[in-house]
Scaffold this active site. Sequence first.
Site, PDB file in Angstrom:
ATOM      1  CB  CYS A  52     -11.408  -1.371   0.366  1.00 42.07           C
ATOM      2  SG  CYS A  52     -11.015   0.255   1.031  1.00 42.07           S
ATOM      3  N   PRO A  53     -12.584  -4.336   1.095  1.00 45.64           N
ATOM      4  CG  PRO A  53     -14.577  -5.631   1.036  1.00 45.64           C
ATOM      5  CD  PRO A  53     -13.208  -5.467   0.377  1.00 45.64           C
TER       6      PRO A  53
END
Length: 93
Positions: free
Chosen positions: A29-30
């Site tokens: 992530c992200p």
Amino acid sequence: MNDPLTTQNERDRVPQNPDAQLDLRGTPCPINFVRTKLRLEQMQPGTLLEVWLDSGEPIEQVPDSLRMEGYAIEAIEDRDAFFALKVRRPVSL
């Protein structure tokens, strides 16, 4: 399935075969959200994308982030080693 990550409307929909798949296992992530959003933007409105995500933060964060951006989550399936997220590109954002 009573998955706390999906709403009742999402559970009531009949999952369809995806128009495209995106394997983001091992992607942090992200970056996994950004790649998912970019792929959806390349797809035709109304089409369905299946995204493969790892457990933990990816499956917890990506669906919520997509919902906040206006995408419809069709299904989240636990496939043992990963999760399959089905998300539809809306006709308009």
